[in-house]
Scaffold this motif. Structure first.
Motif, PDB file in Angstrom:
ATOM      1  N   ARG A  46    -113.207 -26.473  42.112  1.00 32.95           N
ATOM      2  CA  ARG A  46    -114.146 -27.289  42.888  1.00 32.95           C
ATOM      3  C   ARG A  46    -114.343 -28.658  42.258  1.00 32.95           C
ATOM      4  NH1 ARG A  46    -119.546 -25.187  43.163  1.00 32.95           N
ATOM      5  NH2 ARG A  46    -119.883 -26.556  44.945  1.00 32.95           N
ATOM      6  N   ILE A  47    -114.545 -28.682  40.938  1.00 28.35           N
ATOM      7  CA  ILE A  47    -114.792 -29.956  40.256  1.00 28.35           C
ATOM      8  C   ILE A  47    -113.553 -30.843  40.304  1.00 28.35           C
ATOM      9  CG2 ILE A  47    -115.231 -31.012  37.995  1.00 28.35           C
ATOM     10  CD1 ILE A  47    -117.141 -28.661  37.428  1.00 28.35           C
ATOM     11  N   ALA A  48    -112.392 -30.264  40.005  1.00 29.74           N
ATOM     12  CA  ALA A  48    -111.150 -31.048  40.014  1.00 29.74           C
ATOM     13  C   ALA A  48    -110.806 -31.524  41.418  1.00 29.74           C
ATOM     14  CB  ALA A  48    -109.999 -30.209  39.451  1.00 29.74           C
ATOM     15  N   GLY A  49    -111.156 -30.726  42.425  1.00 30.17           N
ATOM     16  CA  GLY A  49    -110.823 -31.074  43.800  1.00 30.17           C
ATOM     17  C   GLY A  49    -111.776 -32.068  44.438  1.00 30.17           C
ATOM     18  N   GLN A  50    -113.017 -32.148  43.918  1.00 28.26           N
ATOM     19  CA  GLN A  50    -114.022 -32.987  44.565  1.00 28.26           C
ATOM     20  C   GLN A  50    -114.531 -34.142  43.689  1.00 28.26           C
ATOM     21  OE1 GLN A  50    -116.973 -30.841  47.015  1.00 28.26           O
ATOM     22  NE2 GLN A  50    -115.847 -28.954  46.566  1.00 28.26           N
ATOM     23  N   THR A  51    -113.907 -34.321  42.522  1.00 31.41           N
ATOM     24  CA  THR A  51    -114.191 -35.495  41.690  1.00 31.41           C
ATOM     25  C   THR A  51    -112.861 -36.037  41.173  1.00 31.41           C
ATOM     26  OG1 THR A  51    -114.318 -34.450  39.484  1.00 31.41           O
ATOM     27  CG2 THR A  51    -116.301 -34.343  40.877  1.00 31.41           C
ATOM     28  N   GLY A  52    -112.917 -37.221  40.584  1.00 25.04           N
ATOM     29  CA  GLY A  52    -111.731 -37.781  39.957  1.00 25.04           C
ATOM     30  C   GLY A  52    -111.766 -37.631  38.445  1.00 25.04           C
ATOM     31  N   LEU A  53    -112.614 -36.746  37.938  1.00 26.78           N
ATOM     32  CA  LEU A  53    -112.759 -36.569  36.500  1.00 26.78           C
ATOM     33  C   LEU A  53    -111.504 -35.949  35.874  1.00 26.78           C
ATOM     34  CD1 LEU A  53    -116.405 -35.160  36.439  1.00 26.78           C
ATOM     35  CD2 LEU A  53    -115.683 -37.413  35.613  1.00 26.78           C
ATOM     36  N   HIS A  54    -111.181 -36.423  34.684  1.00 26.99           N
ATOM     37  CA  HIS A  54    -110.113 -35.853  33.869  1.00 26.99           C
ATOM     38  C   HIS A  54    -110.722 -34.660  33.143  1.00 26.99           C
ATOM     39  CE1 HIS A  54    -106.554 -36.293  31.031  1.00 26.99           C
ATOM     40  NE2 HIS A  54    -107.341 -35.453  30.392  1.00 26.99           N
ATOM     41  N   VAL A  55    -110.376 -33.445  33.571  1.00 26.73           N
ATOM     42  CA  VAL A  55    -111.026 -32.243  33.064  1.00 26.73           C
ATOM     43  C   VAL A  55    -110.144 -31.541  32.036  1.00 26.73           C
ATOM     44  CG1 VAL A  55    -112.060 -30.022  33.643  1.00 26.73           C
ATOM     45  CG2 VAL A  55    -112.198 -31.919  35.285  1.00 26.73           C
ATOM     46  N   ASP A  56    -110.719 -31.295  30.856  1.00 31.63           N
ATOM     47  CA  ASP A  56    -110.064 -30.356  29.941  1.00 31.63           C
ATOM     48  C   ASP A  56    -110.858 -29.057  29.991  1.00 31.63           C
ATOM     49  OD1 ASP A  56    -111.581 -29.766  27.240  1.00 31.63           O
ATOM     50  OD2 ASP A  56    -111.898 -31.895  27.586  1.00 31.63           O
ATOM     51  N   PHE A  57    -110.125 -27.953  29.993  1.00 35.38           N
ATOM     52  CA  PHE A  57    -110.724 -26.632  30.245  1.00 35.38           C
ATOM     53  C   PHE A  57    -110.460 -25.718  29.069  1.00 35.38           C
ATOM     54  CE2 PHE A  57    -110.730 -22.273  31.790  1.00 35.38           C
ATOM     55  CZ  PHE A  57    -111.768 -22.236  32.707  1.00 35.38           C
ATOM     56  N   GLY A  58    -111.493 -25.000  28.652  1.00 35.04           N
ATOM     57  CA  GLY A  58    -111.342 -24.010  27.595  1.00 35.04           C
ATOM     58  C   GLY A  58    -112.188 -22.788  27.863  1.00 35.04           C
ATOM     59  N   GLU A  86    -103.032 -25.042  37.618  1.00 34.54           N
ATOM     60  CA  GLU A  86    -102.951 -25.058  39.082  1.00 34.54           C
ATOM     61  C   GLU A  86    -104.314 -25.324  39.714  1.00 34.54           C
ATOM     62  OE1 GLU A  86    -101.142 -21.378  40.232  1.00 34.54           O
ATOM     63  OE2 GLU A  86     -99.090 -22.100  39.824  1.00 34.54           O
ATOM     64  N   SER A  87    -105.382 -25.003  38.998  1.00 32.32           N
ATOM     65  CA  SER A  87    -106.746 -25.238  39.506  1.00 32.32           C
ATOM     66  C   SER A  87    -107.216 -26.666  39.265  1.00 32.32           C
ATOM     67  CB  SER A  87    -107.731 -24.250  38.862  1.00 32.32           C
ATOM     68  OG  SER A  87    -107.394 -22.916  39.199  1.00 32.32           O
ATOM     69  N   GLY A  88    -106.393 -27.471  38.581  1.00 32.63           N
ATOM     70  CA  GLY A  88    -106.698 -28.892  38.470  1.00 32.63           C
ATOM     71  C   GLY A  88    -107.002 -29.438  37.094  1.00 32.63           C
ATOM     72  N   ALA A  89    -106.948 -28.599  36.055  1.00 32.23           N
ATOM     73  CA  ALA A  89    -107.195 -29.107  34.698  1.00 32.23           C
ATOM     74  C   ALA A  89    -106.082 -30.065  34.289  1.00 32.23           C
ATOM     75  CB  ALA A  89    -107.281 -27.959  33.705  1.00 32.23           C
ATOM     76  N   LYS A  90    -106.455 -31.110  33.579  1.00 32.47           N
ATOM     77  CA  LYS A  90    -105.482 -32.054  33.027  1.00 32.47           C
ATOM     78  C   LYS A  90    -105.053 -31.649  31.620  1.00 32.47           C
ATOM     79  CE  LYS A  90    -105.636 -34.834  36.581  1.00 32.47           C
ATOM     80  NZ  LYS A  90    -104.488 -34.864  37.526  1.00 32.47           N
ATOM     81  N   GLN A  91    -105.954 -30.965  30.907  1.00 35.24           N
ATOM     82  CA  GLN A  91    -105.663 -30.474  29.568  1.00 35.24           C
ATOM     83  C   GLN A  91    -106.298 -29.090  29.408  1.00 35.24           C
ATOM     84  OE1 GLN A  91    -107.362 -34.036  27.523  1.00 35.24           O
ATOM     85  NE2 GLN A  91    -105.450 -34.036  26.353  1.00 35.24           N
ATOM     86  N   VAL A  92    -105.749 -28.319  28.480  1.00 35.40           N
ATOM     87  CA  VAL A  92    -106.291 -26.994  28.173  1.00 35.40           C
ATOM     88  C   VAL A  92    -106.565 -26.914  26.678  1.00 35.40           C
ATOM     89  CG1 VAL A  92    -105.740 -24.535  28.010  1.00 35.40           C
ATOM     90  CG2 VAL A  92    -105.230 -25.782  30.108  1.00 35.40           C
ATOM     91  N   THR A  93    -107.741 -26.390  26.339  1.00 33.60           N
ATOM     92  CA  THR A  93    -108.114 -26.204  24.941  1.00 33.60           C
ATOM     93  C   THR A  93    -107.928 -24.748  24.558  1.00 33.60           C
ATOM     94  OG1 THR A  93    -109.742 -27.992  25.051  1.00 33.60           O
ATOM     95  CG2 THR A  93    -109.972 -26.407  23.255  1.00 33.60           C
ATOM     96  N   GLY A  94    -107.210 -24.519  23.482  1.00 34.83           N
ATOM     97  CA  GLY A  94    -107.003 -23.173  22.966  1.00 34.83           C
ATOM     98  C   GLY A  94    -107.522 -23.058  21.553  1.00 34.83           C
ATOM     99  N   GLY A  95    -108.382 -22.095  21.308  1.00 35.99           N
ATOM    100  CA  GLY A  95    -108.915 -21.878  19.976  1.00 35.99           C
ATOM    101  C   GLY A  95    -108.533 -20.508  19.454  1.00 35.99           C
ATOM    102  N   SER A  96    -109.103 -19.469  20.061  1.00 37.90           N
ATOM    103  CA  SER A  96    -108.817 -18.096  19.626  1.00 37.90           C
ATOM    104  C   SER A  96    -107.335 -17.776  19.730  1.00 37.90           C
ATOM    105  CB  SER A  96    -109.622 -17.103  20.474  1.00 37.90           C
ATOM    106  OG  SER A  96    -111.007 -17.342  20.370  1.00 37.90           O
ATOM    107  N   ILE A  97    -106.686 -18.263  20.774  1.00 36.66           N
ATOM    108  CA  ILE A  97    -105.262 -17.981  20.977  1.00 36.66           C
ATOM    109  C   ILE A  97    -104.431 -18.542  19.831  1.00 36.66           C
ATOM    110  CG2 ILE A  97    -104.984 -20.058  22.426  1.00 36.66           C
ATOM    111  CD1 ILE A  97    -103.055 -16.814  22.988  1.00 36.66           C
ATOM    112  N   ALA A  98    -104.836 -19.689  19.279  1.00 36.06           N
ATOM    113  CA  ALA A  98    -104.098 -20.311  18.169  1.00 36.06           C
ATOM    114  C   ALA A  98    -104.227 -19.491  16.894  1.00 36.06           C
ATOM    115  CB  ALA A  98    -104.596 -21.734  17.932  1.00 36.06           C
TER     116      ALA A  98
END
Length: 262
Positions: free
Chosen positions: A68-80, A94-106
């Motif tokens: 919803r946020i990625a589709g209805q704003t122009g914000l550059h979203v990083d998701f974690g 596919e849901s619109g994130a520009k970047q992904v943050t990984g912590g536990s997975i690393a």
């Protein structure tokens, strides 16, 4: 320095925790999209969106909020939060994130995280380095590890990571100031060149000659921002970005102050 507001999600709502404690939760808005639109209307261009349900359950839960946020704003979203598998990261992008943050997975599945760096590129993958008493914490900060935060960052820098979000859990949501000494120490570290950064001005130079800040490590400070002066200090020390949460929601930092800062 980029200003990156944080929207943390539990049950689809915009919340803030204190020191990562799920029992110390404040709901600020029932609709995260409304909050995101307000940020955008005031000139904000970036957003740090955290799926706290996902972090706790070890799989992405609130991807519809991201969509919803990625589709209805122009914000550059990083998701974690909860991004643990190839399917998780596929859904998030596919849901619109520009970047992904990984912590536990690393920490728990380094091979998968390293594969994401190779597949998506260092501009798409952010290392989440969440610190508790100088050690890395995982799974929504509910578990501690035996990994020292600075060595953790250095090891991943060798593997190509450039963007790092470092959160001092003790500071998060407490409005008590940022972990400046920790950030200074990170930025002063002599790092080993990672892929594509083996030369200086086209010429080879000795390993360890340059510091993290000089290497261009993009350190994003997170946790404890209380007043606009905190942001000036972070910028002066060389942070690439700063995540701001409760200070916005509690009115400690105004949009007018941010416009003047920028």
């Amino acid at each position: 320095m980029r200003i990156i507001p944080a929207i943390d999600i539990i049950d689809g709502k915009c919340v803030r925790l204190s020191q990562g404690d799920y029992n110390q939760k404040t709901v600020y808005n029932e609709d995260p999209l409304e909050v995101a639109k307000e940020f955008e209307a005031n000139g904000i261009k970036h957003l740090h969106l955290v799926d706290l349900d996902g972090a706790k359950s070890s799989h992405v839960v609130n991807w519809k909020v991201l969509e919803r946020i990625a589709g209805q704003t122009g914000l550059h979203v990083d998701f974690g939060g909860g991004v643990k598998t190839d399917e998780d990261i596929k859904v998030v992008f596919e849901s619109g994130a520009k970047q992904v943050t990984g912590g536990s997975i690393a920490v728990k599945d380094a091979a998968t995280f390293e594969g994401w760096i190779s597949r998506y590129g260092t501009d798409k993958i952010i290392l989440g380095a969440d610190a508790k008493d100088g050690m890395i914490a995982t799974h929504g900060w509910l578990e501690s590890s035996e990994l020292e935060v600075i060595e953790f960052i250095k090891e991943w820098n060798k593997k190509g990571i450039e963007y790092v979000i470092c959160t001092d859990i003790a500071k998060d949501g407490m409005l008590a100031g940022t972990s400046n000494e920790l950030y200074k120490e990170i930025l002063s570290q002599p790092l080993i060149p990672s892929r594509g950064r083996e030369t200086k001005n086209g010429n080879p130079f000795p390993i360890g000659e340059m510091s993290a800040g000089q290497w261009g490590l993009k350190l994003i400070a997170s946790g404890g921002v209380a007043v606009i002066e905190d942001l000036y200090r972070l910028r002066e020390m060389g942070c690439e970005g700063a995540i701001v949460g409760k200070a916005f929601y509690e009115g400690r930092i105004t949009f007018k102050e941010l416009r003047e800062f920028v």
